[in-house]
Each structure stands twice: as structure tokens, then as C-alpha cells.
Design a protein around this motif. Structure first.
Motif, PDB file in Angstrom:
ATOM      1  N   ARG A  97      -2.149   8.715  -5.761  1.00 39.68           N
ATOM      2  CA  ARG A  97      -2.349   8.058  -4.456  1.00 39.68           C
ATOM      3  C   ARG A  97      -2.399   6.544  -4.603  1.00 39.68           C
ATOM      4  O   ARG A  97      -1.805   5.812  -3.818  1.00 39.68           O
ATOM      5  N   ASP A 156       1.064   5.075  -5.382  1.00 41.05           N
ATOM      6  CA  ASP A 156       1.918   4.967  -4.194  1.00 41.05           C
ATOM      7  C   ASP A 156       1.692   3.652  -3.443  1.00 41.05           C
ATOM      8  O   ASP A 156       2.573   3.185  -2.731  1.00 41.05           O
ATOM      9  N   GLU A 183      -4.215   6.863   1.347  1.00 38.66           N
ATOM     10  CA  GLU A 183      -4.629   8.231   1.732  1.00 38.66           C
ATOM     11  C   GLU A 183      -5.600   8.736   0.671  1.00 38.66           C
ATOM     12  O   GLU A 183      -5.220   8.947  -0.465  1.00 38.66           O
TER      13      GLU A 183
END
Length: 162
Positions: A24, A27, A160
Motif C-alpha cells: 500500500r 503504491d 488506502e
């Protein structure tokens, strides 16, 4: 003065959770970013960096610990990734000899033991402090304290987390 940087405290019950967090965070990384990985020996800094680099590479590339080489570089779709392990360094003068200026100018820098950076520690950075906790029956789990400094303060909201 207390640290007022925006942060999140996360429980990582197993290695899969650590890998998922690394993905995460990966990203959200882009060239010019510095990710500082803090924690005691064995807290999972290299495992976190390995998972992030593999995710950015899109493959199961070999990601050795840079403990002895001090820095490893990787070509990824997101740009060049520089993985620094500064544990054996005595100070910032030695960091510049490793290509620090090029790394922060054009790549994504993952830094284990960022306290060795001294005045080179950039004001815009993401810091993740990994820790271990006893999860019962001799099982170790991890925790992650994620803090955003500078431009990362706002960017943390875009990650996220679940």
C-alpha cells in the motif's frame, strides 16, 4: 517539543500484514520520495523494504539486505529505487559518498537507520517505525507507526489503509 506530524498506528499480526502494508505504501511512492524505516534490529525494516521493492518491480526480484553493500538500486516502473542501510555508517558524510544526492533527486529512497542522515534528513518524508509485540503463545506480531512530514502530511490521507 512534541511530534505533531500526522500519523497512524497499525497492528500487523503476521508477515502477510507487513507485506500488505508495504504494498500500500509502495503504491503511493514516486520519484523524489524518501521513506525512512525505523525500528530495532529484527523489527522488520528489511522485510518491509523487500516487499515494497518487489511490489514496485512487479516481480519476485532478489532483494538482498544492503547491510554490507550499504545501498542497492532497482529499476522499477515507478522509477529507480535506492535501498539504503545506514546501520554501519558513522554519519552523514559517508551517506553522500553512496550517491545520496542522486537518489533523492531522481529516485525513490528507502532508508533503514535514517538517524545516520543527520542534517541530510529531508523535511518531506514518510517515516515508518516498526516494532514487535508479544501476541501470545510465543508468537511475535508487529506494529507500525506511520508519520508524514512536509508534503507527506497531506499524502497520508490518500493511502488506502485497509
Amino acid at each position: 517539543m512534541p511530534d505533531t506530524a500526522p500519523h497512524r498506528h497499525l497492528s500487523l499480526p503476521d508477515e502477510e500484514a507487513t507485506v500488505a502494508l508495504a504494498r500500500r505504501v509502495a503504491d503511493a511512492l514516486r520519484p523524489g520520495d524518501v521513506l525512512c524505516l525505523r525500528g530495532d534490529l529484527g523489527a522488520g525494516k528489511t522485510a518491509f523494504a523487500r516487499a515494497a521493492i518487489r511490489h514496485l518491480s512487479g516481480a519476485e526480484v532478489e532483494v538482498p539486505s544492503p547491510t554490507f553493500t550499504l545501498v542497492q538500486t532497482y529499476d522499477t516502473a515507478a522509477g529507480p529505487v535506492w535501498h539504503f542501510d545506514l546501520y554501519r555508517l558513522s554519519g552523514p558524510d559517508e551517506v553522500t559518498e553512496l550517491g545520496w544526492d542522486d537518489a533523492v533527486a531522481e529516485g525513490i529512497s528507502l532508508v533503514e537507520w535514517p538517524d545516520r542522515l543527520g542534517p541530510l534528513l529531508p523535511p518531506d518524508r514518510l517515516e515508518i517505525t516498526l516494532g514487535t509485540v508479544e501476541a501470545g503463545a510465543g508468537v511475535q506480531a508487529r506494529t507500525a507507526d506511520v508519520r508524514g512530514y512536509g508534503r507527506w502530511a497531506d499524502r497520508l490521507a490518500a493511502v488506502e489503509w485497509t
